[in-house]
Design a protein around this motif. Structure first.
Motif, PDB file in Angstrom:
ATOM      1  N   ASN A  36       6.383  25.172  -1.063  1.00 35.36           N
ATOM      2  CA  ASN A  36       5.294  25.416  -0.111  1.00 35.36           C
ATOM      3  C   ASN A  36       5.611  24.767   1.232  1.00 35.36           C
ATOM      4  O   ASN A  36       5.353  25.345   2.282  1.00 35.36           O
ATOM      5  CB  ASN A  36       3.973  24.870  -0.641  1.00 35.36           C
ATOM      6  N   ALA A  37       6.149  23.544   1.177  1.00 34.59           N
ATOM      7  CA  ALA A  37       6.453  22.832   2.417  1.00 34.59           C
ATOM      8  C   ALA A  37       7.493  23.579   3.249  1.00 34.59           C
ATOM      9  O   ALA A  37       7.352  23.694   4.472  1.00 34.59           O
ATOM     10  CB  ALA A  37       6.935  21.423   2.103  1.00 34.59           C
ATOM     11  N   ALA A  40       6.008  26.802   4.624  1.00 36.31           N
ATOM     12  CA  ALA A  40       5.139  26.452   5.752  1.00 36.31           C
ATOM     13  C   ALA A  40       5.962  26.223   7.015  1.00 36.31           C
ATOM     14  O   ALA A  40       5.616  26.716   8.095  1.00 36.31           O
ATOM     15  CB  ALA A  40       4.325  25.209   5.408  1.00 36.31           C
ATOM     16  N   ARG A  41       7.062  25.482   6.891  1.00 38.37           N
ATOM     17  CA  ARG A  41       7.908  25.191   8.045  1.00 38.37           C
ATOM     18  C   ARG A  41       8.557  26.466   8.596  1.00 38.37           C
ATOM     19  O   ARG A  41       8.619  26.667   9.809  1.00 38.37           O
ATOM     20  CB  ARG A  41       8.968  24.160   7.674  1.00 38.37           C
ATOM     21  N   VAL A  45       3.216  27.366   9.660  1.00 38.20           N
ATOM     22  CA  VAL A  45       1.839  27.059   9.275  1.00 38.20           C
ATOM     23  C   VAL A  45       1.816  25.693   8.592  1.00 38.20           C
ATOM     24  O   VAL A  45       2.862  25.121   8.310  1.00 38.20           O
ATOM     25  CB  VAL A  45       1.239  28.141   8.335  1.00 38.20           C
ATOM     26  N   SER A  46       0.633  25.182   8.325  1.00 37.37           N
ATOM     27  CA  SER A  46       0.524  23.898   7.630  1.00 37.37           C
ATOM     28  C   SER A  46       0.848  24.086   6.149  1.00 37.37           C
ATOM     29  O   SER A  46       0.806  25.211   5.624  1.00 37.37           O
ATOM     30  CB  SER A  46      -0.893  23.341   7.771  1.00 37.37           C
ATOM     31  N   ASP A  47       1.143  22.989   5.477  1.00 32.97           N
ATOM     32  CA  ASP A  47       1.387  23.036   4.036  1.00 32.97           C
ATOM     33  C   ASP A  47       0.167  23.592   3.302  1.00 32.97           C
ATOM     34  O   ASP A  47       0.292  24.364   2.354  1.00 32.97           O
ATOM     35  CB  ASP A  47       1.718  21.646   3.493  1.00 32.97           C
ATOM     36  N   ALA A  48      -1.026  23.186   3.748  1.00 34.07           N
ATOM     37  CA  ALA A  48      -2.258  23.663   3.117  1.00 34.07           C
ATOM     38  C   ALA A  48      -2.417  25.174   3.291  1.00 34.07           C
ATOM     39  O   ALA A  48      -2.820  25.872   2.356  1.00 34.07           O
ATOM     40  CB  ALA A  48      -3.471  22.941   3.699  1.00 34.07           C
ATOM     41  N   THR A  49      -2.058  25.673   4.459  1.00 32.48           N
ATOM     42  CA  THR A  49      -2.144  27.122   4.696  1.00 32.48           C
ATOM     43  C   THR A  49      -1.134  27.864   3.826  1.00 32.48           C
ATOM     44  O   THR A  49      -1.446  28.921   3.269  1.00 32.48           O
ATOM     45  CB  THR A  49      -1.924  27.442   6.183  1.00 32.48           C
ATOM     46  N   SER A  51      -0.101  26.912   0.947  1.00 30.54           N
ATOM     47  CA  SER A  51      -0.671  26.859  -0.392  1.00 30.54           C
ATOM     48  C   SER A  51      -1.756  27.918  -0.554  1.00 30.54           C
ATOM     49  O   SER A  51      -1.812  28.620  -1.580  1.00 30.54           O
ATOM     50  CB  SER A  51      -1.244  25.465  -0.659  1.00 30.54           C
TER      51      SER A  51
END
Length: 129
Positions: A36-37, A40-41, A45-49, A51
């Motif tokens: 996910n990390a 995201a990168r 987007v953010s890690d939460a996004t 996810s």
């Protein structure tokens, strides 16, 4: 045919585009073994996004940078899949040092320039049509 060109040839709503690209980039990330990390990168987007994207509770919007970067990641996946046609081989290739690129592809795709460099390299290795 690129995913965007396929959309252009049919009358597809932006909502449908968003759903298809969002689901496709999640599947591609899974098959490439991206966390996910890292996803995201790569798409900005953010890690939460990321996810929420994997949980299908968030969609990428057409015209945004994350959407465009997701389309680039899909291009990389499709090119690698055309060459290797094996998920484990793709994961291994992504994590192996590449002398031509000067790094492991998985470490490069976190930046836009690295992602584009990896795409260009893989595209150059595909058989001419």
């Amino acid at each position: 045919m690129t995913p965007e060109r396929a959309f252009d040839e049919k009358k597809v709503s932006d909502e449908d585009r968003s759903r298809v690209v969002s689901q496709a980039v999640v599947r591609a990330a899974e098959r490439l073994g991206l966390s996910n990390a890292l996803l995201a990168r790569v798409i900005g987007v953010s890690d939460a996004t990321a996810s929420r994207l994997r949980a299908d509770s968030y969609r990428l919007s057409k015209g945004t940078k994350p959407y465009e970067l997701a389309v680039l990641l899909l291009r990389l996946f499709r090119s690698l899949n055309a060459i290797l046609n094996d998920d484990e081989a793709m994961r291994s290739w992504m994590r192996s040092p590449n002398l031509a690129l000067g790094n492991k592809p998985i470490e490069m795709i976190g930046s836009v320039t690295g992602l584009v460099s990896v795409i260009n390299y893989v595209d150059s290795r595909r058989a001419p049509l």
